[in-house]
Design a protein around this motif. Structure first.
Motif, PDB file in Angstrom:
ATOM      1  N   THR A  81       0.928  -1.095  -0.083  1.00 30.62           N
ATOM      2  CA  THR A  81       0.241  -0.008  -0.032  1.00 30.62           C
ATOM      3  C   THR A  81       0.851   1.076  -0.098  1.00 30.62           C
ATOM      4  O   THR A  81       1.829   1.137   0.528  1.00 30.62           O
ATOM      5  CB  THR A  81      -0.913   0.041   1.253  1.00 30.62           C
ATOM      6  OG1 THR A  81      -0.172   0.174   2.554  1.00 30.62           O
ATOM      7  CG2 THR A  81      -1.994  -1.178   1.271  1.00 30.62           C
ATOM      8  N   ASP A  82       0.168   2.389  -0.308  1.00 30.75           N
ATOM      9  CA  ASP A  82       0.960   3.692  -0.295  1.00 30.75           C
ATOM     10  C   ASP A  82       0.837   4.239   1.213  1.00 30.75           C
ATOM     11  O   ASP A  82       0.211   3.700   2.012  1.00 30.75           O
ATOM     12  CB  ASP A  82       0.334   4.655  -1.494  1.00 30.75           C
ATOM     13  CG  ASP A  82      -0.806   4.780  -1.387  1.00 30.75           C
ATOM     14  OD1 ASP A  82      -1.457   4.750  -0.287  1.00 30.75           O
ATOM     15  OD2 ASP A  82      -1.636   5.234  -2.460  1.00 30.75           O
ATOM     16  N   SER A  83       1.237   5.549   1.239  1.00 29.58           N
ATOM     17  CA  SER A  83       1.247   6.227   2.513  1.00 29.58           C
ATOM     18  C   SER A  83      -0.240   6.441   2.937  1.00 29.58           C
ATOM     19  O   SER A  83      -0.484   6.510   4.098  1.00 29.58           O
ATOM     20  CB  SER A  83       2.000   7.347   2.322  1.00 29.58           C
ATOM     21  OG  SER A  83       1.646   8.115   1.399  1.00 29.58           O
ATOM     22  N   GLU A  84      -0.935   6.354   2.099  1.00 28.60           N
ATOM     23  CA  GLU A  84      -2.463   6.725   2.572  1.00 28.60           C
ATOM     24  C   GLU A  84      -3.318   5.247   2.641  1.00 28.60           C
ATOM     25  O   GLU A  84      -4.624   5.449   2.651  1.00 28.60           O
ATOM     26  CB  GLU A  84      -3.095   7.519   1.445  1.00 28.60           C
ATOM     27  CG  GLU A  84      -2.317   8.990   1.339  1.00 28.60           C
ATOM     28  CD  GLU A  84      -3.175   9.724   0.336  1.00 28.60           C
ATOM     29  OE1 GLU A  84      -4.157   9.360  -0.523  1.00 28.60           O
ATOM     30  OE2 GLU A  84      -2.834  11.047   0.202  1.00 28.60           O
ATOM     31  N   GLY A  85      -2.500   4.145   2.324  1.00 26.04           N
ATOM     32  CA  GLY A  85      -3.194   3.092   2.886  1.00 26.04           C
ATOM     33  C   GLY A  85      -4.085   2.296   1.484  1.00 26.04           C
ATOM     34  O   GLY A  85      -4.672   1.270   1.532  1.00 26.04           O
ATOM     35  N   HIS A  86      -3.761   3.176   0.218  1.00 25.72           N
ATOM     36  CA  HIS A  86      -4.318   2.448  -1.067  1.00 25.72           C
ATOM     37  C   HIS A  86      -3.283   1.429  -1.659  1.00 25.72           C
ATOM     38  O   HIS A  86      -2.197   1.410  -1.572  1.00 25.72           O
ATOM     39  CB  HIS A  86      -4.403   3.745  -2.089  1.00 25.72           C
ATOM     40  CG  HIS A  86      -5.332   4.848  -1.751  1.00 25.72           C
ATOM     41  ND1 HIS A  86      -5.134   6.180  -1.771  1.00 25.72           N
ATOM     42  CD2 HIS A  86      -6.450   4.633  -1.325  1.00 25.72           C
ATOM     43  CE1 HIS A  86      -5.840   6.768  -1.322  1.00 25.72           C
ATOM     44  NE2 HIS A  86      -7.033   5.972  -1.123  1.00 25.72           N
TER      45      HIS A  86
END
Length: 594
Positions: free
Chosen positions: A402-407
């Motif tokens: 995931t990326d830093s935003e949880g996506h």
């Protein structure tokens, strides 16, 4: 006969789920309950309710004895068939046996049995020649409606993943269409966190305060993900100061603890550890320990005459000492199952016990509470991620990133695990149909003959049954040709060209070593649009949001989500290279980019 024990609510639910399942189906089934949840009580209750002959199998004499004792406590008499317990009784309605003893005496098990119960059933492999499968096969010859029930705290095997295919909550546990599983259905499951939060198990205090750690990452793993004993001993031999520092910390932390279990990597390692511990308070048990001595040492430990128990791979199942409140892990393992079994030794309730300290000195990256993927991690950066199926909407759990935003930016799922329609139907067993798995694939291999999507490991098309070309064969053949170019694709860039009567999208494939190959798709022509959508639109964002693009502008807006192929093969024409093959979702012998 009334039961002397009142089953906990979840134990009764497990029994009820078993009765309900086998009234409707002969398919094999699994119950998943954490270590310390009282599986032996569930087994005893099912044995008490049985009207015909049943066989209860497990792999160690301690569990044979434990399961038998719970059944006897009902005031019923059951047989024991175990060389380790020096008993070979097989004439009772219920027989508790070790798999090794039954396997060595198959001629004594020619009666008709209605049910086999297998404790610690994650040890059952799909190999027909294994001891468990040989016994099941023999008993099926006497009764083709034989029921097979497994119980385990850890329903997965290293190298196989999940040991069953269908889950009663409506999803599938399988990474491949052709992958065999020892069991068909999981019919009941409780998580470790459920048991802890409701006070049925002791809370593990997972501490990352190790004074020192071993670095096993420099060693090469075998096919099962484990390490050669010689290599481990060689590494540990160079780090005796590390071992000494670890044991000094263990003894310091153990001052306020009742009992400590230490799990060593090898026999030599275990001996070294034992040498640093106080002699009068320490016992060492290995696979070579004499059985009588082993029983004597275990009894002394259980009676609190010893404080430290060092072992090598022998006390992970069938061992029950509720006062253990400190687990020190000094061995590496890639097995989620083994790791959970180790920690489980300290999670049983005991008077005055608040928690169980768990320190991992081997750097094992296992999530104790959420091993729900059940497959080996593709790489250390992965974590369980939720991926919704565009076809049926099921929320899959795959390894991913995931990326830093949880996506979710990447995942390694292959096929949707959702089941279509109701998983259970109130029908007679003869009319029950197998659950139907959603056929949406996130990774797939397209059949060149009929266009059907297949699992990436498939050798023959599931639809037309014709052979599918192996990507390794494609690459090998192309690399032999002087007029062919093969690149490991590290990424793609897009550009648009709008001419007088055409609207072309140019894709440039960038090779790992700086090579480039290009091709164009004319979006003014429906046939070329269709090809592009089948190649790239279908796989948008790891196949999470497939699109049918009608205009180039739509593609350019979403080009960051375009999935690049792993390899591109082109053939030399007079003045240019023509792309002929794009290999997606590659799994084989050739290294991918980066």
């Amino acid at each position: 006969m009334n039961a002397p024990f009142k089953l906990r609510p979840y134990q009764q639910e497990a029994v009820d789920a078993t009765l309900k399942h086998f009234r409707k189906s002969d398919d094999s089934a699994v119950i998943v309950l954490p270590t310390g949840a009282g599986k032996s009580l569930v087994i005893a209750e099912l044995a008490r309710l049985a009207r015909r002959k049943i066989l209860v199998l497990t792999h160690v004499k301690e569990l044979v004895e434990q399961n038998h004792a719970k059944y006897q406590s009902y005031g019923l008499t059951g047989g024991v068939f175990s060389a380790g317990l020096k008993r070979k009784e097989n004439l009772h309605q219920v027989t508790f046996a070790s798999v090794q003893s039954v396997s060595a005496n198959l001629d004594q098990f020619r009666d008709e049995y209605s049910l086999i119960i297998i404790d610690e059933c994650h040890r059952v492999s799909e190999d027909d020649s294994s001891q468990y499968q040989t016994i099941i096969g023999l008993l099926r010859q006497q009764n083709d409606s034989l029921k097979v029930l497994g119980l385990t705290a850890t329903p997965y095997r290293l190298g196989m993943g999940w040991i069953y295919r269908y889950h009663y909550r409506g999803f599938v546990r399988s990474s491949s269409d052709e992958q065999d599983k020892p069991f068909e259905h999981c019919i009941y499951e409780l998580s470790l966190s459920y048991m802890i939060h409701r006070g049925y198990l002791t809370r593990p205090e997972l501490v990352n305060a190790a004074v020192a750690q071993y670095d096993f990452s420099v060693l090469s793993q075998n096919r099962s993900g484990e390490y050669a004993e010689k290599d481990v001993n060689q590494l540990l031999g160079k780090h005796r100061r590390v071992t000494r520092a670890i044991i000094e910390q263990v003894m310091e932390l153990a001052v306020k603890r009742q009992a400590v279990m230490l799990f060593a990597a090898t026999v030599d390692h275990a001996r070294e550890i034992t040498g640093y511990l106080p002699e009068q308070q320490t016992a060492l048990i290995t696979g070579a320990t004499d059985l009588n001595e082993r029983d004597f040492l275990i009894q002394r430990f259980k009676q609190r005459q010893l404080k430290y128990l060092v072992n090598v791979s022998v006390l992970t199942t069938g061992f029950d000492a509720p006062h253990v409140d400190f687990i020190a892990i000094l061995r590496p393992t890639q097995s989620v199952s083994l790791y959970q079994q180790i920690v489980g030794r300290g999670l049983r309730l005991d008077e005055g016990k608040q928690d169980c300290l768990v320190i991992d000195y081997a750097g094992n990256s296992v999530n104790l509470y959420h091993p729900e993927v059940g497959e080996k991690k593709p790489n250390p950066d992965c974590e369980p991620v939720q991926v919704f199926c565009p076809g049926c909407g099921f929320a899959n759990i795959f390894w991913g990133k995931t990326d830093s935003e949880g996506h979710v930016i990447e995942h390694f799922g292959r096929r949707c695990q959702g089941l279509l329609g109701p998983a259970e139907e109130e029908e007679p067993a003869a009319q029950i149909r197998r659950p139907e798995q959603c056929d949406y694939r996130f990774r797939f291999k397209e059949c060149p003959h009929c266009g059907a999507e297949n699992d990436i490991a498939a050798r023959n098309c599931q639809q037309c049954k014709k052979a599918i070309i192996d990507p390794d064969d494609q690459l090998r053949d192309a690399l032999k040709l002087k007029d062919a170019m093969v690149i490991r694709c590290a990424g793609v860039t897009l550009s648009a060209h709008n001419g007088k009567n055409e609207s072309k999208l140019r894709i440039t494939y960038h090779g790992e070593d700086g090579e480039e190959l290009s091709e164009s798709f004319d979006f003014s022509k429906p046939a070329q649009r269709k090809v592009f959508n089948k190649l790239f639109g279908r796989r948008l964002a790891n196949s999470q949001v497939p699109q049918e693009f009608s205009r180039i502008e739509q593609v350019l807006e979403m080009q960051a989500l375009l999935t690049a192929p792993d390899f591109v093969i082109a053939r030399k024409q007079k003045h240019y290279w023509q792309v002929q093959e794009r290999i997606f979702d590659y799994q084989g012998n050739y290294r991918k980019a980066y």
